[in-house]
Every structure is written in C-alpha cells, then in structure tokens.
Design a protein around this motif. Structure first.
Motif, PDB file in Angstrom:
ATOM      1  N   UNK A  50       0.860  -1.181   0.000  1.00 11.30           N
ATOM      2  CA  UNK A  50       0.000   0.000   0.000  1.00 11.30           C
ATOM      3  C   UNK A  50       0.901   1.238   0.000  1.00 11.30           C
ATOM      4  N   UNK A  51       0.779   2.006  -1.062  1.00 11.60           N
ATOM      5  CA  UNK A  51       1.703   3.114  -1.313  1.00 11.60           C
ATOM      6  C   UNK A  51       1.249   4.401  -0.617  1.00 11.60           C
ATOM      7  N   UNK A  52       2.173   5.350  -0.475  1.00 13.51           N
ATOM      8  CA  UNK A  52       1.805   6.649   0.111  1.00 13.51           C
ATOM      9  C   UNK A  52       0.836   7.394  -0.804  1.00 13.51           C
ATOM     10  N   UNK A  53       0.188   8.425  -0.300  1.00 15.16           N
ATOM     11  CA  UNK A  53      -0.711   9.217  -1.150  1.00 15.16           C
ATOM     12  C   UNK A  53       0.011   9.742  -2.388  1.00 15.16           C
ATOM     13  N   UNK A  54      -0.706   9.778  -3.498  1.00 14.18           N
ATOM     14  CA  UNK A  54      -0.096  10.201  -4.756  1.00 14.18           C
ATOM     15  C   UNK A  54       0.452  11.622  -4.671  1.00 14.18           C
ATOM     16  N   UNK A  55      -0.161  12.464  -3.826  1.00 10.06           N
ATOM     17  CA  UNK A  55       0.310  13.846  -3.713  1.00 10.06           C
ATOM     18  C   UNK A  55       1.708  13.928  -3.119  1.00 10.06           C
ATOM     19  N   UNK A  56       2.125  12.907  -2.384  1.00 12.57           N
ATOM     20  CA  UNK A  56       3.445  12.918  -1.754  1.00 12.57           C
ATOM     21  C   UNK A  56       4.522  12.263  -2.611  1.00 12.57           C
ATOM     22  N   UNK A  57       4.125  11.639  -3.722  1.00 10.83           N
ATOM     23  CA  UNK A  57       5.091  10.938  -4.565  1.00 10.83           C
ATOM     24  C   UNK A  57       5.440  11.762  -5.790  1.00 10.83           C
ATOM     25  N   UNK A  58       6.648  11.486  -6.319  1.00 13.19           N
ATOM     26  CA  UNK A  58       7.129  12.253  -7.456  1.00 13.19           C
ATOM     27  C   UNK A  58       7.084  11.478  -8.760  1.00 13.19           C
ATOM     28  N   UNK A  59       7.021  10.124  -8.700  1.00 10.87           N
ATOM     29  CA  UNK A  59       7.033   9.342  -9.929  1.00 10.87           C
ATOM     30  C   UNK A  59       6.474   7.956  -9.647  1.00 10.87           C
ATOM     31  N   UNK A  60       6.433   7.129 -10.694  1.00 14.87           N
ATOM     32  CA  UNK A  60       6.024   5.737 -10.554  1.00 14.87           C
ATOM     33  C   UNK A  60       7.120   4.944  -9.844  1.00 14.87           C
ATOM     34  N   UNK A  61       6.779   3.745  -9.432  1.00 17.80           N
ATOM     35  CA  UNK A  61       7.740   2.890  -8.745  1.00 17.80           C
ATOM     36  C   UNK A  61       7.582   1.450  -9.225  1.00 17.80           C
ATOM     37  N   UNK A  62       8.646   0.674  -9.102  1.00 16.95           N
ATOM     38  CA  UNK A  62       8.643  -0.735  -9.498  1.00 16.95           C
ATOM     39  C   UNK A  62       9.055  -1.581  -8.300  1.00 16.95           C
ATOM     40  N   UNK A  63       8.246  -2.594  -7.987  1.00 19.81           N
ATOM     41  CA  UNK A  63       8.478  -3.449  -6.832  1.00 19.81           C
ATOM     42  C   UNK A  63       8.767  -4.862  -7.284  1.00 19.81           C
ATOM     43  N   UNK A  64       9.515  -5.590  -6.461  1.00 21.46           N
ATOM     44  CA  UNK A  64       9.924  -6.946  -6.828  1.00 21.46           C
ATOM     45  C   UNK A  64       9.835  -7.880  -5.634  1.00 21.46           C
ATOM     46  N   UNK A  65       9.377  -9.117  -5.913  1.00 18.46           N
ATOM     47  CA  UNK A  65       9.246 -10.172  -4.908  1.00 18.46           C
ATOM     48  C   UNK A  65      10.184 -11.314  -5.286  1.00 18.46           C
ATOM     49  N   UNK A  66      11.138 -11.637  -4.408  1.00 16.79           N
ATOM     50  CA  UNK A  66      12.099 -12.710  -4.653  1.00 16.79           C
ATOM     51  C   UNK A  66      11.947 -13.775  -3.578  1.00 16.79           C
ATOM     52  N   UNK A  67      12.227 -15.034  -3.959  1.00 16.38           N
ATOM     53  CA  UNK A  67      12.138 -16.162  -3.035  1.00 16.38           C
ATOM     54  C   UNK A  67      13.446 -16.937  -3.096  1.00 16.38           C
ATOM     55  N   UNK A  68      14.005 -17.256  -1.917  1.00 13.67           N
ATOM     56  CA  UNK A  68      15.259 -17.999  -1.802  1.00 13.67           C
ATOM     57  C   UNK A  68      15.015 -19.226  -0.925  1.00 13.67           C
ATOM     58  N   UNK A  69      15.719 -20.329  -1.247  1.00  9.08           N
ATOM     59  CA  UNK A  69      15.546 -21.538  -0.441  1.00  9.08           C
ATOM     60  C   UNK A  69      16.503 -21.521   0.737  1.00  9.08           C
ATOM     61  N   UNK A  70      16.572 -22.660   1.459  1.00 11.23           N
ATOM     62  CA  UNK A  70      17.407 -22.721   2.657  1.00 11.23           C
ATOM     63  C   UNK A  70      18.886 -22.570   2.391  1.00 11.23           C
ATOM     64  N   UNK A  71      19.312 -22.816   1.150  1.00 10.76           N
ATOM     65  CA  UNK A  71      20.710 -22.588   0.764  1.00 10.76           C
ATOM     66  C   UNK A  71      20.918 -21.195   0.190  1.00 10.76           C
ATOM     67  N   UNK A  72      19.892 -20.380   0.280  1.00  9.87           N
ATOM     68  CA  UNK A  72      19.890 -19.012  -0.237  1.00  9.87           C
ATOM     69  C   UNK A  72      20.100 -18.977  -1.746  1.00  9.87           C
ATOM     70  N   UNK A  73      19.556 -19.989  -2.412  1.00 12.00           N
ATOM     71  CA  UNK A  73      19.534 -19.999  -3.863  1.00 12.00           C
ATOM     72  C   UNK A  73      18.220 -19.379  -4.323  1.00 12.00           C
ATOM     73  N   UNK A  74      18.296 -18.477  -5.231  1.00 18.83           N
ATOM     74  CA  UNK A  74      17.081 -17.824  -5.726  1.00 18.83           C
ATOM     75  C   UNK A  74      16.272 -18.830  -6.535  1.00 18.83           C
ATOM     76  N   UNK A  75      15.000 -18.977  -6.168  1.00 15.99           N
ATOM     77  CA  UNK A  75      14.121 -19.923  -6.838  1.00 15.99           C
ATOM     78  C   UNK A  75      13.255 -19.200  -7.863  1.00 15.99           C
ATOM     79  N   UNK A  76      13.193 -19.782  -9.052  1.00 15.65           N
ATOM     80  CA  UNK A  76      12.400 -19.187 -10.117  1.00 15.65           C
ATOM     81  C   UNK A  76      10.916 -19.423  -9.883  1.00 15.65           C
ATOM     82  N   UNK A  77      10.102 -18.508 -10.357  1.00 15.33           N
ATOM     83  CA  UNK A  77       8.654 -18.622 -10.254  1.00 15.33           C
ATOM     84  C   UNK A  77       8.112 -19.297 -11.507  1.00 15.33           C
TER      85      UNK A  77
END
Length: 274
Positions: A92-119
């Motif tokens: 949930x992002x801040x009010x649009x009046x307080x932001x200056x531009x768009x943003x890009x977010x990312x969700x990553x998942x790692x296993x117990x060996x800290x290997x990045x797992x593909x979706x």
C-alpha cells in the motif's frame, strides 16, 4: 460360480483400496485453512531486514509490516516435500500527492541454501503508476522435492525466504512510508510428484546445532520454523495407495483372462477315462 465369486471378491478389494485412497486425499489438511473471517490467520506485524533477521510466518498466515520505501523486507516460511507454494504480496503506497514518480516493486524467493528460486508463474515484478494506491505481486514456486542430485537446483524441504523491495523509484520518494502485506499458501501435489530418496535434515538455519543439542534442548533460532504437522521427509505419499490399487486391478484382470481361456470343462460326448 467359483469364478464369479473370485471376481466379485477382487472387485470389492479394489473398491476398498480406492476408497482408502479417496479418504486419504480427503483427510489431507488444507494448509491455507484459517479461523479468521477473511480466510487468513493474522500473522506477525513486522518484517526482518536481512536473511538472519527474517520474520517467521506459516502457510495460511497474513503478515504485515510498516516500512519505508527502499527498505528490504524479509520473511521466512517452512515448506515440506510435495507442497507447491504461492507467495503473494501487497504494498500500500503513500498518497499520490506525496510521490514524485512511478515505482517498481519486486518479490524474490530464496531456499534454505539461499539460492534464488524461479517462479513458475505470477507477477514477480510490477510497476505502480504515480496515482496508484497499491501494487500486488505473486510467485508460485515449483513443487518441493524430498531429494535431488547435487548438481540440481530443485526446491528442497526447509526454510524459504521471501524478500520484498522496490527496485525502481525516484530518489525523492525514498523513505516514504509504505505498508506491506505478505501471505503464503500451499497445495499438496500428491504422489504424482513423489520421488525416491529424502534429505537427512530439512534446509533450515541451525539444524545441525539443534540436532547436536539433543531432542530435549529447546534452543532454536527464532527464524526456524516447521510445518504444523512436522517434516514428512518424503517417506509417505499417496502413490503407495495407487500402486496397491493397480496391483489389485492387475490381479483382477489376470483372473478374468484365465476364466476366458481355460475352457468350459470336458467336451460333450467324450466318455471319461477309466
């Protein structure tokens, strides 16, 4: 008549085995079950900032966290063999009046060996327009395997780390407050994905120290969790039931084939020997 009785008994046995299989599948608990009206149990209200401080959650819980734009947020969830997990996150992002531009977010998942797992599918990275009030992300992992070859990157039983962060944002928007919600759900895939072999221990932090301390020790890292019914280790799957059912049906087919080929006894008009 004897053949009919044998066939009837075999059919009843096959029906009983298949009934056991159906009952076993029906009795499998749903990992996403919850007593809350919204279908998700309330979880922790904070997130870690690194792998070592990741906040532990369980499948079926909804975790929340108040953070700042630019923070790295970490959670850890236990996944067992035969489970296919889906991780979802809402920012949930801040009010649009307080932001200056768009943003890009990312969700990553790692296993117990800290290997990045593909979706396998899902929106792992999403862009939010300047006027957007929230952004949603999701990641469905491959089915967790009980064991794998040393060279393989297969997901294995143990802890899975979920990391949420912004990867594209105006410098002026860094530090603005955001609210993150993360939830994990699992689905049991059953014997179709079962394989032979299993890990000696699940891939969770501190598992070696916990084992050396003995079963009576309660010392355990805070980030370490396990499924509600414990680690299965891949020793049992419903393919055992279907294998038994296949054996019964094979025996039934053999008896039926024998009854067709053995004939109907002595031909008419042939006197008995003797």
């Amino acid at each position: 008549m004897r053949t009919v009785r044998i066939l009837t008994a075999a059919a009843l046995a096959a029906g009983g085995v298949l009934g056991m299989a159906g009952a076993a599948l029906a009795d499998t608990p749903s990992a996403s079950a919850s007593a809350s009206p919204g279908g998700k149990a309330s979880g922790p209200t904070e997130a870690g900032t690194a792998f070592r401080t990741a906040t532990a959650i369980r499948p079926g819980q909804r975790a929340t966290a108040e953070a700042s734009t630019g923070d790295y947020l970490y959670w850890v969830v236990p996944l067992d063999s035969g489970q296919r997990a889906t991780l979802k996150a809402t920012v949930k992002l801040p009010p649009a009046a307080n932001r200056h531009s768009a943003s890009t977010w990312q969700l990553d998942v790692y296993d117990g060996l800290r290997r990045r797992q593909a979706c396998t599918y899902g929106t792992q990275q999403a862009a939010a327009a300047k006027e957007a009030a929230s952004v949603e992300l999701s990641c469905t992992l491959r089915t967790v395997r009980p064991g794998a070859e040393p060279w393989a990157n297969d997901p294995l039983p143990g802890s899975y780390y979920v990391r949420l962060t912004v990867v594209g944002v105006a410098e002026e928007d860094l530090g603005l407050p955001v609210r993150a919600e993360v939830e994990a759900s699992t689905r049991d895939t059953g014997g179709a994905f079962a394989v032979d072999g299993a890990l000696a221990k699940p891939l969770v932090p501190g598992i070696g120290k916990t084992a050396q301390a003995g079963s009576g020790s309660s010392a355990q890292p805070a980030a370490v969790g396990e499924p509600a019914d414990g680690w299965s280790g891949g020793r049992w799957s419903d393919r055992w039931i279907w294998t038994a059912a296949g054996g019964v049906l094979g025996a039934l087919a053999g008896i039926f084939g024998y009854s067709l080929t053995r004939g109907r006894g002595r031909p008419a008009g042939v006197p008995p020997r003797g």
